[in-house]
Design an enzyme around this catalytic site. Structure first.
Site, PDB file in Angstrom:
ATOM      1  N   SER A  85       0.846  -1.202   0.000  1.00 50.89           N
ATOM      2  CA  SER A  85       0.000   0.000   0.000  1.00 50.89           C
ATOM      3  C   SER A  85       0.878   1.247   0.000  1.00 50.89           C
ATOM      4  CB  SER A  85      -0.942  -0.024   1.207  1.00 50.89           C
ATOM      5  OG  SER A  85      -1.934   0.967   1.068  1.00 50.89           O
ATOM      6  N   ASN A  86       0.307   2.389   0.317  1.00 49.46           N
ATOM      7  CA  ASN A  86       1.065   3.646   0.398  1.00 49.46           C
ATOM      8  C   ASN A  86       0.404   4.528   1.449  1.00 49.46           C
ATOM      9  OD1 ASN A  86      -0.962   5.510  -0.907  1.00 49.46           O
ATOM     10  ND2 ASN A  86      -0.741   3.994  -2.533  1.00 49.46           N
TER      11      ASN A  86
END
Ligand code: C5P
Length: 404
Positions: free
Chosen positions: A212-213
């Protein structure tokens, strides 16, 4: 100064700080701007300012805890809460805390629990208090409900010997202008459907691990709130974020890029404007394990496959729909963003640099450059995410008008 629409109403709540002395001139400036006004003075405010000076400036009797108790059956807090904009001047740390925690122990906080219109906080407190994590957490909570803040500014507030620093309250003229801007939303998006994506996506490798980020979703949520305030029917497709659903907005929660692709395309079918603020993961695992992978001593490699490009997919069947993207670049930003706009068939892209101070993931402000497919660019000043959202929507409307 331009004036408000006839019969717009501003409620001023005066907090307990030295800056309460600016409340009467704030009321006067608001009335000059065309507002009808009411005023609530908290108990602490009356240590700094007299009821008579507030009543005179407001043109109405000041409301206090005493008048609230006397008028009990009439629920004065509910009547006062029916306003277009509530302006809290000389907002103290104490009042911020009471509002953020939903207390209703006095007229000011009970009214704040009941308000429906715009809320503008104008804090005044010394720097140590303002920057304390407890105060900042309360500010974050209030902002997540769509409340706006003006200041505190840099400058002298030395009446009690605190010196200079952050903490000086905004001036009455600025406060009236900000209140006016908040209620001057033209309902210019009425009759339009807007779809906005927000937040990160999660690409699961197995049931407990994902790629993810750090996208917070704040930019997309600001676009959703602003568009809703301007009359659009808004669908917000959100990845996993830590923000409450904006009132009046249809929210669809997704996790992966593939889920976001399906949800955005379905919602966009009858939309006139689509804004892709989401930080969509470019890749997902070729194979998503159904059981947790055991740790091994050696190196492991994960095979990744590209995710669908949602904006590009929308661009393939663009017709008159306005398509807007965001891009984060570390170098050659304008050229790369223009190339992206052309490749994805977007009307424009808002470019930001993760390296620029205060514009990284999760902040409340953003500094962006509007980049068109032809490579022309316009750098905007650093603005709150809500202000960026407002300008973005102004530009989207211009694109719509020029396409007609
Ligand atoms: O190519 P890049 O990810 O930099 O492009 C950014 C823009 O494209 C953003 O508006 C983002 O939401 C959108 N995008 C998308 N689908 C992807 C990747 C990015 O819609 N798979």
């Amino acid at each position: 100064m331009t004036t408000s629409n006839p019969s717009q109403h501003a409620l001023v709540i005066v907090g307990g700080s030295m800056a309460a002395v600016k409340a009467p001139s704030t009321l006067r400036r608001l009335r000059e701007a065309g507002f009808e006004t009411d005023v609530i003075a908290g108990r602490a405010a009356l240590e700094f300012i007299t009821p008579l000076s507030l009543s005179t400036a407001a043109g109405r009797q000041v409301a206090t805890d005493e008048t609230w108790f006397e008028a009990r059956p009439d629920a004065q807090h509910l009547t006062l809460a029916r306003t277009d904009v509530t302006v809290i001047v000389a907002a103290s740390a104490d009042l911020l805390a009471r509002a953020a925690h939903g207390l209703a122990s006095d007229l000011a906080s009970a009214t704040l629990l009941s308000v429906r219109g715009q809320v503008l906080w104008v804090p005044a407190m010394n720097e140590q208090m303002w920057t304390h994590p407890a105060v900042q957490a309360n500010v974050t909570t209030l902002k997540s409900w769509g409340h706006s803040f003006l200041g505190p500014a840099q400058g002298a507030f030395g009446t009690l010997g605190e010196g200079t620093g952050t903490g000086r309250m905004a001036e009455p003229e600025e406060i009236a202008a900000a209140a006016l801007a908040l209620v001057s939303h033209p309902p210019d998006l009425q009759g339009l459907k807007l779809v906005v994506s927000a937040g990160p996506t999660r690409e699961y490798l197995d049931p407990v691990r994902f790629i993810s980020n750090p996208s917070s979703g704040k930019m997309g949520y600001a676009v959703a709130m602003e568009a809703q305030a301007r009359g659009a029917a808004v669908t917000l497709i959100s990845g996993p974020v830590n923000l409450p659903d904006p009132p009046g907005v249809t929210v669809v929660k997704v996790e992966s890029a593939v889920q976001m692709h399906d949800a955005v395309l379905a919602a966009a079918a009858d939309a006139q404007i689509v804004v892709m603020t989401a930080a969509v993961a470019d890749y997902r695992a070729a194979e998503q394990k159904t059981e947790k992978e055991a740790k091994t001593a050696g190196e492991v490699s994960i095979q990744l496959v590209p995710n669908p490009d949602i904006l590009a997919a929308l661009g393939q069947h663009k017709s008159k729909r306005v398509l807007i993207g965001f891009a984060m670049e570390t170098h050659a930003g304008v050229e790369r963003a223009a190339l992206k706009a052309r490749r994805k068939n977007a009307d424009f892209i808002l470019l930001n640099y993760p390296t620029q101070q205060g514009t990284a993931f999760g902040g409340d402000d953003n500094q962006v450059t509007l980049v068109r497919p032809d490579g022309t660019a316009e750098a905007w000043p650093r603005l709150s995410k809500r202000e960026v959202a407002a300008r973005l929507l102004d530009e989207a409307l211009k694109v719509r008008q020029s396409a007609r």
